[in-house]
Design a protein around this motif. Structure first.
Motif, PDB file in Angstrom:
ATOM      1  N   ILE A 136       7.522   8.989   9.556  1.00  0.00           N
ATOM      2  CA  ILE A 136       7.863   7.750   8.966  1.00  0.00           C
ATOM      3  C   ILE A 136       8.580   7.380   8.191  1.00  0.00           C
ATOM      4  CG2 ILE A 136       6.223   6.220  10.223  1.00  0.00           C
ATOM      5  CD1 ILE A 136       5.182   6.193   7.222  1.00  0.00           C
ATOM      6  N   ILE A 137       8.445   8.715   6.923  1.00  0.00           N
ATOM      7  CA  ILE A 137       9.019   8.698   6.068  1.00  0.00           C
ATOM      8  C   ILE A 137      10.724   8.856   6.610  1.00  0.00           C
ATOM      9  CG2 ILE A 137       9.414  10.191   3.956  1.00  0.00           C
ATOM     10  CD1 ILE A 137       6.713   8.860   4.450  1.00  0.00           C
ATOM     11  N   GLU A 163       3.087  -2.256  -3.773  1.00  0.00           N
ATOM     12  CA  GLU A 163       2.002  -1.848  -2.868  1.00  0.00           C
ATOM     13  C   GLU A 163       2.750  -0.189  -2.098  1.00  0.00           C
ATOM     14  OE1 GLU A 163       0.104  -4.872  -1.097  1.00  0.00           O
ATOM     15  OE2 GLU A 163      -0.261  -6.107  -2.645  1.00  0.00           O
ATOM     16  N   VAL A 164       2.050   0.089  -0.618  1.00  0.00           N
ATOM     17  CA  VAL A 164       2.947   1.060   0.151  1.00  0.00           C
ATOM     18  C   VAL A 164       2.276   1.085   0.774  1.00  0.00           C
ATOM     19  CG1 VAL A 164       3.369   3.416  -0.202  1.00  0.00           C
ATOM     20  CG2 VAL A 164       3.669   2.284  -2.286  1.00  0.00           C
ATOM     21  N   TYR A 165       3.571   1.090   2.543  1.00  0.00           N
ATOM     22  CA  TYR A 165       2.467   0.868   3.560  1.00  0.00           C
ATOM     23  C   TYR A 165       3.317   1.390   3.866  1.00  0.00           C
ATOM     24  CZ  TYR A 165       0.561  -3.322   1.723  1.00  0.00           C
ATOM     25  OH  TYR A 165      -0.373  -4.077   1.535  1.00  0.00           O
ATOM     26  N   ARG A 166       3.101   2.328   5.172  1.00  0.00           N
ATOM     27  CA  ARG A 166       3.230   3.937   5.292  1.00  0.00           C
ATOM     28  C   ARG A 166       4.768   4.303   4.849  1.00  0.00           C
ATOM     29  NH1 ARG A 166       3.259   1.579  11.860  1.00  0.00           N
ATOM     30  NH2 ARG A 166       0.226   2.435  11.775  1.00  0.00           N
ATOM     31  N   GLY A 167       4.560   4.425   3.782  1.00  0.00           N
ATOM     32  CA  GLY A 167       5.370   5.202   2.731  1.00  0.00           C
ATOM     33  C   GLY A 167       6.211   4.433   2.249  1.00  0.00           C
ATOM     34  N   ALA A 168       6.450   2.684   2.406  1.00  0.00           N
ATOM     35  CA  ALA A 168       7.738   1.904   2.522  1.00  0.00           C
ATOM     36  C   ALA A 168       6.747   1.468   0.846  1.00  0.00           C
ATOM     37  CB  ALA A 168       7.475   0.981   3.306  1.00  0.00           C
ATOM     38  N   TYR A 181       6.915  -1.440  -1.397  1.00  0.00           N
ATOM     39  CA  TYR A 181       7.436  -3.079  -2.098  1.00  0.00           C
ATOM     40  C   TYR A 181       6.093  -3.450  -3.294  1.00  0.00           C
ATOM     41  CZ  TYR A 181       7.425  -3.268   3.235  1.00  0.00           C
ATOM     42  OH  TYR A 181       7.921  -2.720   4.150  1.00  0.00           O
ATOM     43  N   VAL A 226       5.227  -6.158  -5.630  1.00  0.00           N
ATOM     44  CA  VAL A 226       4.540  -7.606  -5.557  1.00  0.00           C
ATOM     45  C   VAL A 226       4.614  -8.335  -6.542  1.00  0.00           C
ATOM     46  CG1 VAL A 226       2.611  -9.074  -5.038  1.00  0.00           C
ATOM     47  CG2 VAL A 226       3.160  -7.057  -3.194  1.00  0.00           C
ATOM     48  N   ASN A 231      12.320   5.610   6.771  1.00  0.00           N
ATOM     49  CA  ASN A 231      12.802   4.975   5.591  1.00  0.00           C
ATOM     50  C   ASN A 231      13.674   5.071   5.470  1.00  0.00           C
ATOM     51  OD1 ASN A 231       9.668   2.876   6.032  1.00  0.00           O
ATOM     52  ND2 ASN A 231       9.255   4.533   4.726  1.00  0.00           N
TER      53      ASN A 231
END
Lengths: 112, 400
Positions: free
Chosen positions: B298-299, A44-49, A51, A53, B302
């Motif tokens: 935001i990138i 899953e991707v939230y604002r480019g981060a 994760y 799952v 991170n």
């Protein structure tokens, strides 16, 4: 008596329920569960981060039936839940020592 | 006094008020379920704390008689002399009370914005003291500098609805707080997945709606300038929502709903200083840039690894800075930017950006250290594990 636990895809709930009811299963317990097997999880991707799952949502259906009915129930559930893709789930069969119907106090196969 | 303007600005004040519960939903959906109430509280309670402080002393520090270009005097303390007519009102067409309450709503939402930086790990008592001091020592002076006849106002810095006062100030404070408070327990090893994105999207929608009061209302009259600011706000926001999802589609593979909501907020932030100074098409271009730049922000976060939990720096800090500079380029209404050959305006905007960042970062640093050393700010690991809802408020958002 046997307890049959069917862990499979959430969208298969109605098909499995209909199949089991069709061969005479009179009751079942359903829960939403999470887990993983060979299917693994997903990203899953939230604002480019990103994760990973690991736990995938599944349903678990519990049915308790007479010993000589168990094989038929397992096969009906297997056919109804089958898609052929990884992630179809598992069916576990285990012995049940005792069953009690709370309302009447009946025990054993009378209570199933 | 103008009754139509009065009606319009009172409605705008109500719209701006609605942004704060909207922000609470926006932020609340982005945190884990065990922290939803504490996060919502950090926005919602500002309606209480800041409104009281604003009436008692905040308003006069921002809009009282100028003292050396730095701060307002105490002539309006306890709203003394702030009445139903326009006597003493900075806007002659409005009752002084109308102007005061419109500005109050701006003051409410600004410290609430900062809370996204330290979400999921800030103790409530420290948060209240920090916010109170920040309002009086950072927001009120900034407000005076830009709108209350202070030195940035005198210098000719353009900030239509609060690019510096609201967004750069909260962004600079957020960066300072995120660095000083440190990371959430488990940052980098656990997945911090938003627990309710539909709540976040609804919050973003409420922010977009309320922002029309924020920006169009900053015309301080029901006139053509208000219409222009309204249209600029809408087009920049629409463009930024589109450019953010295109950027993440290209960069990350898929367009996300959180990206659409984040892009919209980035557009709202970036157009805020420019809203009354740019044409509709300039606003659209400004918005396109905002979505891409803030996505880049935001990138970058991170990669840098500091824990600005809900991206206040990347969206409000960076978006406000970009918007302030873009105003110096694109201004054609009531001011002349670089496009009309006035390079000096861009220089003035640059000075205002540097001054805002330096002042807000430094003051926040001092306030943070003082509150941390006295009341205490960061929740310990056990409280973070339990969740701030139970640890700080003895309640939970959901029962099951």
């Amino acid at each position: 008596m046997k307890k049959i636990e069917i862990i499979t895809r959430t969208f298969k709930l109605d098909e499995v329920k209909t199949a089991l009811a069709g061969i005479g299963v009179k009751g079942m317990t359903v829960g939403e569960v999470k887990g993983f097997g060979r299917q693994g999880g997903h990203k899953e991707v939230y604002r480019g981060a990103e994760y990973q799952v690991d736990f995938v949502p599944k349903i678990k259906i519990d049915v308790v039936v007479e010993d000589d009915f168990a094989a038929q129930v397992v096969e009906a559930a297997r056919k109804a839940a089958h898609t052929g893709q990884v992630g179809d789930g598992k069916i576990f069969v285990s012995p049940v020592d005792e069953v009690v119907r709370i309302r009447t106090g009946e025990t054993g196969e009378d209570a199933v | 006094m103008n009754f139509v303007d009065n009606a319009f600005i009172l409605i705008c004040a109500a719209l701006v008020m609605f942004m704060t519960p909207g922000l609470a939903l926006f932020y609340g959906g982005l945190v884990r379920s065990k922290n939803v109430l504490a996060t919502i509280m950090q926005s919602f309670i500002m309606l209480g704390l800041v409104s009281v402080l604003w009436a008692v002393v905040g308003y006069t520090l921002a809009f009282g008689t100028d003292i050396g270009g730095l701060i307002g005097g105490l002539d309006f303390a306890f709203l003394d002399g702030v009445g139903m007519d326009n006597a003493g009102s900075p806007a002659e067409n409005l009752p002084h009370l109308t102007f005061m309450i419109f500005q109050c709503m701006f003051a409410v939402i600004t410290p609430a914005l900062i809370s996204g930086a330290f979400a999921e790990r800030m103790k409530f008592p420290g948060f209240l003291v920090f916010s109170a001091l920040w309002l009086l020592l950072v927001y009120a002076p900034m407000c005076h500098w830009v709108w209350g006849g202070g030195w940035l106002d005198e210098m000719g810095a353009l900030d239509f609805a609060g690019g510096a006062v609201v967004h750069m100030s909260s962004g600079a404070a957020a960066l300072c707080c995120a660095i000083l408070i440190g990371k959430r327990k488990g940052h980098g090893s656990q997945a911090f997945i938003p627990h309710n994105l539909p709540m976040t999207i609804l919050g973003a929608g409420i922010l977009w709606f309320g922002w029309f009061g924020f920006n169009a209302g900053s015309a301080l009259a029901a006139d053509g300038l208000a219409a222009s600011a309204f249209v600029a706000t809408h087009l920049a926001t629409a463009a930024a929502a589109m450019s953010w999802i295109v950027a993440e589609w290209v960069h990350g593979g898929k367009p996300t709903t959180l990206g659409a909501a984040s892009g919209a907020v980035a557009g709202l932030v970036a157009i805020t200083p420019a809203a009354g100074f740019v044409s509709p098409m300039a606003a659209l271009v400004l918005g396109l840039g905002a979505g891409v730049i803030c996505y880049g922000g935001i990138i970058l976060k991170n990669k840098l690894g500091y824990d600005d939990a809900l991206d206040v720096v990347g969206i409000h800090g960076l978006g406000g800075t970009y918007g302030a500079l873009a105003t110096g380029v694109l201004a054609t209404i009531g001011a002349e930017g670089l496009l009309l050959g006035n390079g000096h305006q861009l220089w003035v905007q640059f000075v205002s950006v540097v001054a805002t960042w330096a002042f807000c970062f430094a003051m926040t640093f001092v306030i943070f250290k003082v509150v941390d050393a006295t009341v205490g700010l960061k929740a310990d690991d056990a409280a973070q594990d339990k969740g701030m809802d139970i640890a700080e408020h003895s309640e939970t958002g959901y029962q099951w």
